[in-house]
Design a protein around this motif. Structure first.
Motif, mmCIF file in Angstrom:
data_model
loop_
_atom_site.group_PDB
_atom_site.id
_atom_site.type_symbol
_atom_site.label_atom_id
_atom_site.label_comp_id
_atom_site.label_asym_id
_atom_site.label_seq_id
_atom_site.Cartn_x
_atom_site.Cartn_y
_atom_site.Cartn_z
ATOM 1 N N ARG A 3 2.203 4.705 0.935
ATOM 2 C CA ARG A 3 1.955 5.558 2.083
ATOM 3 C C ARG A 3 3.162 6.441 2.326
ATOM 4 O O ARG A 3 4.268 6.162 1.853
ATOM 5 C CB ARG A 3 1.626 4.740 3.341
ATOM 6 C CG ARG A 3 2.699 3.751 3.757
ATOM 7 C CD ARG A 3 2.322 3.011 5.026
ATOM 8 N NE ARG A 3 2.379 3.850 6.194
ATOM 9 C CZ ARG A 3 1.332 4.151 6.963
ATOM 10 N NH1 ARG A 3 0.148 3.664 6.678
ATOM 11 N NH2 ARG A 3 1.470 4.921 8.022
ATOM 12 N N ALA A 53 -2.943 6.332 5.277
ATOM 13 C CA ALA A 53 -2.007 6.627 4.200
ATOM 14 C C ALA A 53 -0.755 7.327 4.717
ATOM 15 O O ALA A 53 0.098 7.736 3.938
ATOM 16 C CB ALA A 53 -2.685 7.503 3.142
ATOM 17 N N TYR A 66 -4.784 2.853 3.705
ATOM 18 C CA TYR A 66 -5.364 3.759 2.727
ATOM 19 C C TYR A 66 -4.290 4.193 1.750
ATOM 20 O O TYR A 66 -3.122 4.352 2.124
ATOM 21 C CB TYR A 66 -5.972 4.991 3.426
ATOM 22 C CG TYR A 66 -7.028 5.653 2.595
ATOM 23 C CD1 TYR A 66 -8.308 5.133 2.511
ATOM 24 C CD2 TYR A 66 -6.730 6.794 1.856
ATOM 25 C CE1 TYR A 66 -9.277 5.734 1.729
ATOM 26 C CE2 TYR A 66 -7.686 7.409 1.078
ATOM 27 C CZ TYR A 66 -8.962 6.874 1.014
ATOM 28 O OH TYR A 66 -9.914 7.471 0.222
ATOM 29 N N ASP A 67 -4.674 4.391 0.503
ATOM 30 C CA ASP A 67 -3.748 4.686 -0.582
ATOM 31 C C ASP A 67 -3.475 6.181 -0.635
ATOM 32 O O ASP A 67 -4.382 6.985 -0.900
ATOM 33 C CB ASP A 67 -4.359 4.201 -1.895
ATOM 34 C CG ASP A 67 -3.386 4.264 -3.070
ATOM 35 O OD1 ASP A 67 -2.420 5.056 -2.988
ATOM 36 O OD2 ASP A 67 -3.589 3.543 -4.054
ATOM 37 N N VAL A 68 -2.221 6.589 -0.394
ATOM 38 C CA VAL A 68 -1.890 8.003 -0.388
ATOM 39 C C VAL A 68 -2.068 8.622 -1.770
ATOM 40 O O VAL A 68 -2.330 9.821 -1.903
ATOM 41 C CB VAL A 68 -0.458 8.229 0.136
ATOM 42 C CG1 VAL A 68 0.586 7.717 -0.841
ATOM 43 C CG2 VAL A 68 -0.229 9.707 0.456
ATOM 44 N N GLN A 118 0.833 -1.196 0.000
ATOM 45 C CA GLN A 118 0.000 0.000 0.000
ATOM 46 C C GLN A 118 0.870 1.249 0.000
ATOM 47 O O GLN A 118 1.682 1.447 0.918
ATOM 48 C CB GLN A 118 -0.899 0.009 1.234
ATOM 49 C CG GLN A 118 -2.024 1.032 1.186
ATOM 50 C CD GLN A 118 -3.215 0.533 0.413
ATOM 51 O OE1 GLN A 118 -3.390 -0.669 0.240
ATOM 52 N NE2 GLN A 118 -4.034 1.440 -0.066
#
Length: 370
Positions: free
Chosen positions: A94, A180, A349-351, A92
């Motif tokens: 971040r 993120a 969460y995807d930055v 992911q």
């Protein structure tokens, strides 16, 4: 360099608040966990100025290149330098402040290598000047509109941070963007001018507590009193990892701590951090720090029998992202019970979604734990 405003300029700052301000017209934006940076460009000349007024230009040649390529020919843009890690264990993307901190290096060859292997992005969030026009006296919404027009064509690794005036959207961002690697929220009043060095904005950050093992300390630079407490947590295999420090104490409290730690200073050779278990990836205190330069990182071991409750905002992998706040001693806690399992881990969460301002960034993220 001859702009309407020239370096050094102390950026406008934010004061910490416990609740999100909801005054009419307030604008909210993500709080990026990076290096504050005002980019000054005057033709072919670019200066990257840090929060303390020092130049960062030589450390981020790739940002200078992007400023020449994408920013207006004459401007002063306030923003944040960030590094995005894309090869993490969960895949992911971040923010990674530790990788960013490693970019400050004295060797030119190392600077060049890091610019290629861990390049920085620039996230713009305010416009101080453009061409011959100084914008600092204008209210923030007008500066934001000018920023959007001036940077309408930028592409990654240059970004314009997303904003909202809806408190509910802001609260949702506060909950999900942490996954993120973001730091919280910034709130800007509607009539806010840009005043360098003044704390006129508000920041809301995550606040948590944890019970940790105090297994060492460092001396304070002023004399024989405690400078910082070295904190640890046990993993599932019973290995004690150094996760960070607590260091904000008054002079009187530093003297008191030395007396409180005295019974635990007699340690044997089996102290978990004296040698370290490298095969099991144990994190121990000490080592060279590029970010702290010549700072003394020597430390004194303590028998790992003391437990303290500390306040913290977020974790960066298996360590505290920032310095912890000492709350109290916990003599009722068994040190062996102080593990990572007590920590509140944010949802992944995807930055990139945050940077793009995707509509999905205002919705609930895909479930999953970091």
């Amino acid at each position: 360099m001859d702009l309407p405003i020239n370096p050094p300029v102390e950026p406008m700052l934010a004061k910490a608040v416990s609740r999100l301000p909801t005054d009419p017209g307030t604008t909210y934006e993500p709080k990026w966990d990076g290096f504050r940076c005002i980019v000054f460009r005057d033709g072919d000349e670019v200066e990257l100025a840090s929060r303390g007024g020092k130049t960062m230009t030589r450390y981020f040649p790739e940002v200078v290149e992007q400023a020449l390529r994408q920013l207006p020919e004459r401007c002063a843009v306030d923003g944040e330098l960030i590094v995005i890690r894309r090869d993490g264990p969960d895949g992911q993307p971040r923010l990674d402040f530790e990788l960013l901190a490693q970019r400050i290096h004295p060797a030119a060859s190392r600077v060049k290598l890091l610019a290629e292997t861990t390049p920085a992005d620039f996230v713009a969030f305010d416009l101080l000047a453009i061409d011959d026009e100084l914008l600092t006296a204008q209210p923030y919404p007008q500066r934001r509109a000018r920023l959007e027009r001036a940077l309408a064509g930028v592409r990654p690794p240059v970004h314009v941070t997303q904003v909202t005036t809806d408190p509910e959207t802001a609260r949702r961002w506060f909950d999900v963007f942490e996954g993120a690697g973001l730091d919280g929220l910034i709130a800007k009043p509607a009539d806010l001018p840009y005043e360098p060095g003044k704390r006129l904005m508000a920041k809301v950050k995550h606040a948590r507590t944890a019970d940790v093992v105090v297994a060492g300390f460092r001396w304070h630079k002023t004399g024989p009193v405690v400078g910082s407490l070295l904190l640890g947590l046990y993993d599932d295999d019973g290995v004690l990892h150094h996760i960070g420090v607590s260091s904000s104490f008054t002079a009187a409290r530093r003297r008191e701590l030395l007396d409180e730690l005295a019974p635990y200073r007699e340690v044997g050779p089996d102290h978990p951090w004296v040698h370290g278990d490298h095969e099991r990836g144990q994190r121990i205190p000490g080592g060279v720090s590029r970010w702290t330069g010549t700072k003394n990182l020597e430390w004194e071991p303590l028998r790992p029998e003391l437990v303290a409750e500390v306040g913290y905002d977020a974790m960066e992998g298996d360590r505290l992202r920032h310095t912890a706040r000492f709350v109290r001693w916990r003599p009722d806690r068994d040190p062996r019970s102080c593990g990572y399992d007590q920590l509140d881990r944010p949802i992944r969460y995807d930055v990139d979604q945050v940077l793009r301002g995707d509509p999905a960034a205002t919705a609930e993220p895909t479930p999953g734990r970091a």
